[in-house]
Design a protein around this motif. Sequence first.
Motif, PDB file in Angstrom:
ATOM      1  N   GLY A 420       0.814  -1.212   0.000  1.00 20.32           N
ATOM      2  CA  GLY A 420       0.000   0.000   0.000  1.00 20.32           C
ATOM      3  C   GLY A 420       0.841   1.253   0.000  1.00 20.32           C
ATOM      4  N   ASN A 421       0.156   2.386  -0.053  1.00 25.39           N
ATOM      5  CA  ASN A 421       0.809   3.686   0.030  1.00 25.39           C
ATOM      6  C   ASN A 421      -0.257   4.708   0.404  1.00 25.39           C
ATOM      7  N   ALA A 422       0.176   5.939   0.586  1.00 30.88           N
ATOM      8  CA  ALA A 422      -0.777   6.973   1.002  1.00 30.88           C
ATOM      9  C   ALA A 422      -0.346   8.322   0.461  1.00 30.88           C
ATOM     10  N   ASP A 423      -1.329   9.146   0.170  1.00 31.63           N
ATOM     11  CA  ASP A 423      -1.116  10.542  -0.175  1.00 31.63           C
ATOM     12  C   ASP A 423      -1.906  11.393   0.814  1.00 31.63           C
ATOM     13  N   GLN A 424      -1.441  12.597   1.019  1.00 24.10           N
ATOM     14  CA  GLN A 424      -2.201  13.503   1.867  1.00 24.10           C
ATOM     15  C   GLN A 424      -1.990  14.952   1.450  1.00 24.10           C
ATOM     16  N   VAL A 425      -3.058  15.703   1.573  1.00 22.89           N
ATOM     17  CA  VAL A 425      -3.044  17.138   1.328  1.00 22.89           C
ATOM     18  C   VAL A 425      -3.482  17.808   2.625  1.00 22.89           C
ATOM     19  N   ALA A 426      -2.751  18.840   3.032  1.00 27.76           N
ATOM     20  CA  ALA A 426      -3.037  19.488   4.308  1.00 27.76           C
ATOM     21  C   ALA A 426      -3.069  20.998   4.132  1.00 27.76           C
ATOM     22  N   ALA A 427      -3.901  21.640   4.942  1.00 26.11           N
ATOM     23  CA  ALA A 427      -3.996  23.098   4.901  1.00 26.11           C
ATOM     24  C   ALA A 427      -4.343  23.621   6.286  1.00 26.11           C
ATOM     25  N   SER A 428      -3.807  24.787   6.612  1.00 24.89           N
ATOM     26  CA  SER A 428      -4.160  25.441   7.871  1.00 24.89           C
ATOM     27  C   SER A 428      -4.091  26.944   7.690  1.00 24.89           C
ATOM     28  N   LEU A 429      -4.813  27.635   8.523  1.00 21.23           N
ATOM     29  CA  LEU A 429      -4.827  29.105   8.538  1.00 21.23           C
ATOM     30  C   LEU A 429      -4.318  29.569   9.884  1.00 21.23           C
ATOM     31  N   THR A 430      -3.295  30.395   9.872  1.00 21.44           N
ATOM     32  CA  THR A 430      -2.731  30.940  11.101  1.00 21.44           C
ATOM     33  C   THR A 430      -3.078  32.425  11.193  1.00 21.44           C
ATOM     34  N   VAL A 431      -3.625  32.798  12.330  1.00 14.48           N
ATOM     35  CA  VAL A 431      -4.016  34.201  12.560  1.00 14.48           C
ATOM     36  C   VAL A 431      -3.241  34.723  13.763  1.00 14.48           C
ATOM     37  N   ARG A 432      -2.660  35.908  13.623  1.00 13.46           N
ATOM     38  CA  ARG A 432      -1.849  36.506  14.683  1.00 13.46           C
ATOM     39  C   ARG A 432      -2.459  37.832  15.122  1.00 13.46           C
ATOM     40  N   PHE A 433      -2.509  38.024  16.433  1.00 14.34           N
ATOM     41  CA  PHE A 433      -3.044  39.270  16.984  1.00 14.34           C
ATOM     42  C   PHE A 433      -1.965  39.974  17.808  1.00 14.34           C
TER      43      PHE A 433
END
Length: 433
Positions: A420-433
């Motif tokens: 087997g094998n695997a692929d992955q797509v990832a995303a995140s949003l970083t907000v700074r105050f």
Amino acid sequence: MSLTRHLSWSLVATAALAAPVPALAGGFYLQEQSPIEIGRALSGGAAAGDDPSTIYFNPAAMTQLQGVQLSAGASALMASAHQTNRGSYRSVPGSTVRVPVTGGDGGNPFESVIPVPSFYASAQVTDKLWLGLGVNAPFGLKLEYDDDFFGRYDSLYTDLKTYNIQPSAAYKLTDNLSIGGGVDVQYVKATLTNALPQVSPLVPTDGFTSLKGDDWSVGWNAGLFYTSGDTNFGVHYRSGISHKLQGTQIISGLAAPLTAANGEFAATAPLDLPDIVTVSMMHRLTPQLRAMITGKWYNWSKFKGIAVTSATGTTNKELDYKDSYSVSVGGEYDVSPALTLRAGTMFDRTPTNPQYLTTRVPDGDRVWLTGGATWNMSEMMALNLSYAHTFVEKANIIRPDSYFPAPATVTATTLAQTSGNADQVAASLTVRF
């Protein structure tokens, strides 16, 4: 006690044991706890300190984050596995005859997309004190084979979920050295099923068993972070967490002489998750270029077996896991103040013992290749995107599982090659105050 009743009570223990044991392999630890880290193959680890997700990898590095920062994201895993029958068979009580276990290859047991969410928040309280919170899913697995799978006596369905809530704090001892730690409040829920062989191979249908349980438990973690300016060092320890799942087991479809074993029973099973030690270094080669390396050690050797307790008492089964490790290297380059590119690779050693491999977690050594980018849309907001491909080593499964006490013992031996094998797509949003 009559033979039928003795077999029925003993079946409750042996069938319950056969259900949860295979689920506990190295493949259900989810490395994917940070989209930004996925892009550099987890090489930033305990030393990067450039995103609120450091709360999970090393809360001491929160002291590198100014003000209040939030990060929310998810990884989408797309995994595939294939099982090839290499002559699986079952025994017949009172005979040396081996009856072939036939059926299909089970199909791809993984869902088309498996989401792994995460959320982190850090806040600088004073010039020396930081507080943080992380919410993620560090362990999990979901597989479902077709009903006619040749390995159905080993596994059919596995659904293991964990949710981890980690309040944390960090304190800057000097301008260069920080300490940090947190408490891990963790919930686990599991559903595990497999088919049961009939005493007589002439019975055209299988029996069936399912085990469901859940539990809350608590662990802790602590780390150190040191920076010289151009070089960061980090070390982090995460305690193992011991769960005791409580729930029910349902047995159905068994024919004579085991019909009395069909029913619903209370059951408990322990789940011991490993300690994890992380050591990381990040070095700034130029003002724009950074190199990173991380090593992790997983204390899987504490997990020698599993005990299932039911009305009949406690039954143990050996697993003999081995300590494992992973090593990752990566780099980042700031193309401009708005754009950062990154890449990395990781070798991830499986803790499973070849003697106990299973179709429930078709696991092998893994190699990651990853890439990613961060787009700083403004001083307050950044978008992180990553992609990873995981190569999983092929493995041969030779797994005998015995059901029912003598003289009705049936041993079903699953012989398979898994790939087997695997692929992955990832995303995140970083907000700074």
